[in-house]
Design an enzyme around this catalytic site. Sequence first.
Site, PDB file in Angstrom:
ATOM      1  N   HIS A  82       0.854  -1.185   0.000  1.00 40.65           N
ATOM      2  CA  HIS A  82       0.000   0.000   0.000  1.00 40.65           C
ATOM      3  C   HIS A  82       0.890   1.235   0.000  1.00 40.65           C
ATOM      4  CE1 HIS A  82      -3.438   2.552   0.881  1.00 40.65           C
ATOM      5  NE2 HIS A  82      -2.722   3.144   1.807  1.00 40.65           N
ATOM      6  N   ASP A 161     -15.570   1.767   6.993  1.00 39.36           N
ATOM      7  CA  ASP A 161     -14.644   2.826   6.572  1.00 39.36           C
ATOM      8  C   ASP A 161     -15.337   3.833   5.663  1.00 39.36           C
ATOM      9  OD1 ASP A 161     -12.004   4.071   6.440  1.00 39.36           O
ATOM     10  OD2 ASP A 161     -12.123   3.521   4.329  1.00 39.36           O
ATOM     11  N   ARG A 168     -15.557  12.008   8.107  1.00 37.81           N
ATOM     12  CA  ARG A 168     -14.263  12.652   8.393  1.00 37.81           C
ATOM     13  C   ARG A 168     -13.987  13.745   7.379  1.00 37.81           C
ATOM     14  NH1 ARG A 168     -10.186   8.110   7.955  1.00 37.81           N
ATOM     15  NH2 ARG A 168      -8.661   9.726   8.393  1.00 37.81           N
ATOM     16  N   SER A 183      -8.322   3.260   9.134  1.00 38.00           N
ATOM     17  CA  SER A 183      -8.947   3.309   7.813  1.00 38.00           C
ATOM     18  C   SER A 183      -8.140   2.470   6.810  1.00 38.00           C
ATOM     19  CB  SER A 183      -9.018   4.768   7.356  1.00 38.00           C
ATOM     20  OG  SER A 183      -9.370   4.862   6.004  1.00 38.00           O
ATOM     21  N   LYS A 187      -8.914  -2.036   5.575  1.00 38.96           N
ATOM     22  CA  LYS A 187      -9.067  -2.491   4.189  1.00 38.96           C
ATOM     23  C   LYS A 187      -7.910  -3.412   3.788  1.00 38.96           C
ATOM     24  CE  LYS A 187      -9.431   1.884   3.279  1.00 38.96           C
ATOM     25  NZ  LYS A 187      -9.582   3.254   2.858  1.00 38.96           N
TER      26      LYS A 187
HETATM   27  N1  URA Z   1      -6.214   6.658   2.915  1.00 37.78           N
HETATM   28  C1  URA Z   1      -7.184   5.922   3.523  1.00 37.78           C
HETATM   29  O1  URA Z   1      -7.581   4.867   3.036  1.00 37.78           O
HETATM   30  N2  URA Z   1      -7.694   6.380   4.667  1.00 37.78           N
HETATM   31  C2  URA Z   1      -7.306   7.526   5.248  1.00 37.78           C
HETATM   32  O2  URA Z   1      -7.814   7.875   6.302  1.00 37.78           O
HETATM   33  C3  URA Z   1      -6.297   8.281   4.602  1.00 37.78           C
HETATM   34  C4  URA Z   1      -5.763   7.808   3.436  1.00 37.78           C
END
Ligand code: URA
Length: 435
Positions: A82, A161, A168, A183, A187
């Site tokens: 990621h 999320d 947010r 967050s 995932k």
């Molecule tokens: N990327 C995400 O998936 N979540 C966040 O809170 C910030 C960047």
Amino acid sequence: MYAVDIIGQKRDGGELSPAAFAAFIDGAVSGRWTPAQVAALLMAIRLRGMSAGETTDLTGAMLASGVRVDLAALPGPKVGKHSTGGVGDKVSLVLAPLVAACGVTVPKMSGRGLGHTGGTLDKLESIPGFQTALSLDAFRMALAEHGCAIISQTSRIAPADRVLYALRDETGTIDSVPLITASILSKKLAEGSQALVLDVKCGRGAFMKTPAQARVLARSLVDVGCAHGVETEAVITRMDDPLGRAVGNALEVREALDLLRGEGPASLRLLTVTLAARMLVAARVVPDEAAGIEHADRALRSGAALERFRRLVAGQGGRLGLDDDASTLPVAEVETAVCAPRSGVVAGIDAEQIGRAALLLGAGRLARGAALDPAAGVVLGVERGDRVVPGQTLAVLYHAAAMPSADAERLVHAAVELGDTAPSVEPWIMERITR
Ligand code: URA
């Protein structure tokens, strides 16, 4: 447990229990908590912070709001990757097939462009026919057949999320390390990998501007990932200048193809091969990073990584030209050159401004859900340290005929800093953060 009690506890600086996080996430997803209550707790977390234990519990509750892909039936190691997002970051396009060519399954769910940063899904979708909305069964089948697949997050992955992120975004609570950690990891942990390598971007083109900020986020991600039983490490990489020369969707696919053919910018190659090496170490395919770099280099030079990319694209419905010559990729109607106003040395190229220029040309979305132009973007003609003469091309802007380019031109002029002496050499790879 009542919502107001949980909110009050965090508002007053208390530590929340796993049961409180479970109630919060259940309430947020089911609608039993009102949006005002969810947002109030998010703000309390943003202001009061959370311990590593609390962040682990929130991540677990968000992960449990959806399914976790089970890849146990697939043989061999599985490692995910990621990036926290940057400008010109097309590493995943090369990395997934490269690591798959080295014998490691790479399950990858990616995102779209956010603000001035690009998204892997948008880049891949610039290839005609490429499908990113695969079902989880199709994802598993693609992984079994090709060793890698890159898809969008389905609604079954961490649905909490989506609820939290939207609130947010509206309430100024994006920039919270515990919330970002939960967050991202809710995932990534759902993808089914046994290990994760995270590229935490740092600098003026990244969300984390300073090494200290990047270090805090990287440490949080590594600790929480490991606490959930997935061997997680982070590499902090420099995002002051754009990565490579191309910024924009189809333009970046072309540059990724260059790299897969053994060409392309040295910075992009260095970063891709280093991250591949970390993934091979995490998969226990090689004993150390040096051996991993050698292995990954060989897969690039032999054409094995290109062959995997071809299979990845064809497997997801994409059509590249004969010999993957990129001839099917969309081409912009207009090319506008931005030229050096004077002689000098390129002291730096502000990645955020280049990202914004590409966004204004149509490569990204100015409003959520808006259409983008897959052919649009910026290709730099110079890099940090280059000497330039007046009139030399600093960058070429690619855009539709109807798209004005004056603002993007101004941004590129402001981004390319011309000095009189050679700038210091800054490393692309700044730090490694492990368990
Ligand atoms: N990327 C995400 O998936 N979540 C966040 O809170 C910030 C960047």
